[in-house]
Enzyme design. Structure first.
Site, PDB file in Angstrom:
ATOM      1  N   VAL A   9       1.272  -0.920  -0.081  1.00  0.00           N
ATOM      2  CA  VAL A   9      -0.288  -0.059   0.124  1.00  0.00           C
ATOM      3  C   VAL A   9       0.811   1.455  -0.187  1.00  0.00           C
ATOM      4  CG1 VAL A   9      -1.709  -1.263   1.298  1.00  0.00           C
ATOM      5  CG2 VAL A   9      -0.387   0.006   2.520  1.00  0.00           C
ATOM      6  N   SER A  10       0.545   2.842  -0.874  1.00  0.00           N
ATOM      7  CA  SER A  10       0.872   3.459  -0.775  1.00  0.00           C
ATOM      8  C   SER A  10       1.490   4.334   0.608  1.00  0.00           C
ATOM      9  CB  SER A  10      -0.140   5.032  -1.613  1.00  0.00           C
ATOM     10  OG  SER A  10       0.500   3.742  -2.818  1.00  0.00           O
ATOM     11  N   SER A  11       0.558   4.370   1.751  1.00  0.00           N
ATOM     12  CA  SER A  11       0.883   5.464   3.378  1.00  0.00           C
ATOM     13  C   SER A  11       0.585   3.756   3.854  1.00  0.00           C
ATOM     14  CB  SER A  11       0.162   5.950   3.157  1.00  0.00           C
ATOM     15  OG  SER A  11      -1.310   6.044   3.089  1.00  0.00           O
TER      16      SER A  11
END
Length: 182
Positions: A9-11
C-alpha cells in the site's frame, strides 16, 4: 516451488487486508511505501527470497510497479530466474513463455498505470500552484521565525561560526546557507 506474496500500500494509514484476501502463501512480504520509488526494502527482500520454480503473487500490477520501465525490468528479472509472476486482479500470469498477447496486455496495463501516476502528479502540481496563488503556504512549516533569521544574519556578519550557529538553532548547514542567500 513455493507461492510467495508481495503486498503493498502507498502509505502507513492504508490497509492491506483486501489484497490477496483468503489466499495462503509460504511467505508474505508486506510493504507500506509508495511505488513511485524503486527503493522498497520489502520488495528487495522478496526478490532475494524468490527461488527458481516459485510463483510471486501480487494483487495487481500497480502494486508491484508504477511505471512501465520498472515493471518490465522486474518481470524480465523474475521470469529470467524461472520465477512465475501472477497478477490476480488482471488475471495474468507470466512464466517467461513467449506469449505475444500477454506481453501486449502487460504493456498496455503498465502504460495506463504510468499515465495515471503522471496525471496524479500533474493534479498535485496544479493544486499547489492554486493554493500558492491564494497566498497559502505549501510544504513544511518554517523551522525558524523571521526574528531568528535576522538574528542569524547579524551573527554571521559579526563573525560567528556557521557550524556552531546551525547546531544552536537546530538546522542543517544547508538551511543556514539558504538563509544567508536570501
Amino acid at each position: 516451488m513455493a507461492d510467495i506474496a508481495y503486498i503493498r500500500v502507498s502509505s502507513v494509514d492504508q490497509n492491506t487486508d483486501r489484497q490477496l484476501d483468503g489466499l495462503t502463501f509460504e511467505e508474505t512480504f508486506t510493504e507500506k511505501a509508495s511505488a513511485a520509488t524503486t527503493k522498497r526494502p520489502e520488495l528487495e527482500n522478496c526478490l532475494r527470497y524468490l527461488r527458481k520454480g516459485d510463483t510471486l503473487h501480487v494483487h495487481s500490477i500497480d502494486r508491484l510497479a508504477r511505471n512501465l520501465e520498472d515493471l518490465l525490468r522486474l518481470l524480465n528479472e523474475l521470469v529470467g530466474r524461472s520465477v512465475a509472476v501472477k497478477f490476480h486482479k488482471e488475471h495474468l500470469t507470466f512464466t517467461g513463455e513467449d506469449n505475444p498477447f500477454q506481453t501486449l496486455q502487460l504493456q498496455i496495463i503498465g502504460a495506463v498505470a504510468q499515465f495515471e501516476r503522471s496525471i496524479i502528479k500533474e493534479r498535485q502540481r496544479e493544486g499547489i500552484a492554486k493554493a500558492q496563488a491564494k497566498g497559502k503556504h505549501c510544504g513544511r512549516k518554517a523551522k525558524l521565525t523571521q526574528d531568528q533569521v535576522e538574528e542569524i544574519k547579524k551573527r554571521i556578519t559579526a563573525g560567528d561560526e556557521k557550524k556552531a550557529l546551525a547546531a544552536e538553532y537546530g538546522i542543517s548547514r544547508q538551511t543556514l546557507y539558504r538563509i544567508i542567500k536570501k
